[in-house]
Design a protein around this motif. Structure first.
Motif, PDB file in Angstrom:
ATOM      1  N   VAL A 137       0.831  -1.201   0.000  1.00 52.31           N
ATOM      2  CA  VAL A 137       0.000   0.000   0.000  1.00 52.31           C
ATOM      3  C   VAL A 137       0.865   1.251   0.000  1.00 52.31           C
ATOM      4  N   GLN A 138       1.893   1.280   0.834  1.00 52.07           N
ATOM      5  CA  GLN A 138       2.734   2.473   0.939  1.00 52.07           C
ATOM      6  C   GLN A 138       3.550   2.685  -0.324  1.00 52.07           C
ATOM      7  N   THR A 139       4.034   1.614  -0.924  1.00 52.25           N
ATOM      8  CA  THR A 139       4.825   1.746  -2.148  1.00 52.25           C
ATOM      9  C   THR A 139       3.977   2.260  -3.301  1.00 52.25           C
ATOM     10  N   SER A 140       2.811   1.682  -3.489  1.00 51.28           N
ATOM     11  CA  SER A 140       1.932   2.155  -4.572  1.00 51.28           C
ATOM     12  C   SER A 140       1.491   3.586  -4.324  1.00 51.28           C
ATOM     13  N   ALA A 141       1.229   3.940  -3.062  1.00 52.44           N
ATOM     14  CA  ALA A 141       0.865   5.325  -2.748  1.00 52.44           C
ATOM     15  C   ALA A 141       2.020   6.270  -3.059  1.00 52.44           C
ATOM     16  N   GLY A 142       3.248   5.831  -2.812  1.00 53.81           N
ATOM     17  CA  GLY A 142       4.403   6.665  -3.122  1.00 53.81           C
ATOM     18  C   GLY A 142       4.537   6.930  -4.606  1.00 53.81           C
ATOM     19  N   VAL A 143       4.277   5.930  -5.441  1.00 58.57           N
ATOM     20  CA  VAL A 143       4.334   6.136  -6.890  1.00 58.57           C
ATOM     21  C   VAL A 143       3.248   7.102  -7.324  1.00 58.57           C
ATOM     22  N   HIS A 144       2.047   6.952  -6.767  1.00 60.61           N
ATOM     23  CA  HIS A 144       0.955   7.853  -7.130  1.00 60.61           C
ATOM     24  C   HIS A 144       1.221   9.292  -6.691  1.00 60.61           C
ATOM     25  N   ALA A 145       2.052   9.450  -5.643  1.00 63.15           N
ATOM     26  CA  ALA A 145       2.336  10.801  -5.141  1.00 63.15           C
ATOM     27  C   ALA A 145       3.354  11.555  -5.995  1.00 63.15           C
ATOM     28  N   ILE A 146       4.019  10.886  -6.927  1.00 63.35           N
ATOM     29  CA  ILE A 146       4.986  11.565  -7.778  1.00 63.35           C
ATOM     30  C   ILE A 146       4.250  12.537  -8.693  1.00 63.35           C
ATOM     31  N   ASP A 147       4.749  13.747  -8.778  1.00 67.80           N
ATOM     32  CA  ASP A 147       4.129  14.753  -9.641  1.00 67.80           C
ATOM     33  C   ASP A 147       4.173  14.283 -11.098  1.00 67.80           C
ATOM     34  N   ALA A 148       3.004  14.185 -11.714  1.00 64.99           N
ATOM     35  CA  ALA A 148       2.916  13.669 -13.084  1.00 64.99           C
ATOM     36  C   ALA A 148       3.662  14.549 -14.084  1.00 64.99           C
ATOM     37  N   ARG A 149       3.868  15.812 -13.762  1.00 62.69           N
ATOM     38  CA  ARG A 149       4.575  16.697 -14.685  1.00 62.69           C
ATOM     39  C   ARG A 149       6.004  16.237 -14.908  1.00 62.69           C
ATOM     40  N   TYR A 150       6.641  15.725 -13.856  1.00 57.30           N
ATOM     41  CA  TYR A 150       8.014  15.259 -13.998  1.00 57.30           C
ATOM     42  C   TYR A 150       8.082  14.030 -14.902  1.00 57.30           C
ATOM     43  N   LEU A 151       7.123  13.147 -14.742  1.00 57.46           N
ATOM     44  CA  LEU A 151       7.108  11.947 -15.575  1.00 57.46           C
ATOM     45  C   LEU A 151       6.845  12.306 -17.037  1.00 57.46           C
ATOM     46  N   ARG A 152       5.910  13.228 -17.269  1.00 53.10           N
ATOM     47  CA  ARG A 152       5.611  13.638 -18.649  1.00 53.10           C
ATOM     48  C   ARG A 152       6.803  14.356 -19.273  1.00 53.10           C
ATOM     49  N   ALA A 153       7.486  15.181 -18.472  1.00 47.04           N
ATOM     50  CA  ALA A 153       8.656  15.892 -18.999  1.00 47.04           C
ATOM     51  C   ALA A 153       9.743  14.903 -19.404  1.00 47.04           C
ATOM     52  N   ALA A 154       9.967  13.898 -18.559  1.00 42.45           N
ATOM     53  CA  ALA A 154      10.982  12.899 -18.895  1.00 42.45           C
ATOM     54  C   ALA A 154      10.603  12.134 -20.155  1.00 42.45           C
ATOM     55  N   GLU A 155       9.328  11.793 -20.284  1.00 44.63           N
ATOM     56  CA  GLU A 155       8.874  11.072 -21.474  1.00 44.63           C
ATOM     57  C   GLU A 155       9.006  11.946 -22.720  1.00 44.63           C
ATOM     58  N   ASN A 156       8.712  13.248 -22.583  1.00 40.95           N
ATOM     59  CA  ASN A 156       8.830  14.154 -23.725  1.00 40.95           C
ATOM     60  C   ASN A 156      10.279  14.294 -24.202  1.00 40.95           C
ATOM     61  N   PHE A 157      11.216  14.179 -23.279  1.00 43.30           N
ATOM     62  CA  PHE A 157      12.621  14.249 -23.656  1.00 43.30           C
ATOM     63  C   PHE A 157      13.158  12.896 -24.121  1.00 43.30           C
TER      64      PHE A 157
END
Length: 254
Positions: A137-157
């Motif tokens: 539960v805590q691990t999945s919650a930690g992934v969900h807490a990551i700001d999606a903007r950072y993930l999208r920026a990394a994917e865009n690059f």
């Protein structure tokens, strides 16, 4: 630095000393012949320590907790990361884990005995159950807490998925994983006492039951309880030390 450390230590030590003094006074005033005094508890613990029995019980309990906890880590961390990244996996599995998580591991004792008997496997199974669900539960919650903007920026690059996972997701989720580990280890150590009451020959839980059944040795019962608490304090302090690692230090004020 030494004065600061002393200022943190002496208040709880004074409280502990007051508790022991009240305990001694209550036994002296009541004249109880069953419940032990602090001196009797200390003498019983020294008796077990001198013949080596105490260290065997402590080692057995720590080994079972370590085994169950490590198995929980191996299962929970990849599963929690997967649930955090894949919405379909989260929607499918999270309700199942939320149903199972509130079930006390102690309730699984009859099933553990049925499946594994009264050897070492049953306590390890119960400790695994106690630790695995908080970690997932805590691990999945930690992934969900990551700001999606950072993930999208990394994917865009065009950051490869493996590198994204290794350099972005894992460092970001480490503080949440650490919190889950502290919770899970505390619950696992709590459960080990009940789990070891079903084993035949070793562990602090076994020591409590054996001392109770073999001549009402309540001095050993209370000594084992105190040792369990002290080891639990040490395990929590060990986990808190992990907050000082540079990979997770950014999340904590101290």
């Amino acid at each position: 630095m030494n004065m600061q450390r002393l200022n943190r230590i002496w208040p709880p030590l004074l409280v502990l000393a007051a508790i022991v003094l009240l305990w001694w006074a209550a036994i002296a005033y009541s004249g109880s012949l069953i419940f032990p005094s602090p001196q009797q508890v200390a003498a019983g613990a020294l008796e077990l320590a001198r013949d080596g029995t105490l260290w065997q019980h402590i080692a057995a309990s720590l080994l079972r907790v370590a085994t169950g906890f490590l198995l929980a880590l191996v299962v929970a961390l990849p599963l929690g990361l997967w649930m955090g990244r894949v919405d379909g996996a989260y929607r499918t599995l999270n309700p199942i884990f939320q149903i199972m998580r509130p079930i006390s591991p102690i309730a699984w004792i009859p099933i553990a005995i049925l499946w594994f008997g009264v050897g070492d496997v049953a306590p390890v199974f119960l400790i695994f159950l106690a630790a695995v669900f908080p970690l997932i539960v805590q691990t999945s919650a930690g992934v969900h807490a990551i700001d999606a903007r950072y993930l999208r920026a990394a994917e865009n690059f065009g950051v490869p998925r493996a590198k994204l996972f290794r350099q972005v997701i894992v460092p970001a989720v480490l503080p949440e994983v650490l919190t889950g580990m502290r919770i899970a280890l505390g619950v696992a150590w709590l459960v080990v006492v009940a789990a070891e009451m079903i084993v035949r020959s070793s562990g602090l839980g076994f020591l409590i039951m054996d001392a109770r059944n073999a001549g009402n040795r309540y001095d050993l019962v209370v000594a084992a309880m105190i040792i369990i608490g002290l080891i639990g304090l040490g395990l929590d302090a060990m986990m808190r030390r992990l907050e000082g690692l540079k990979q997770v230090r950014w999340r904590y004020a101290r």
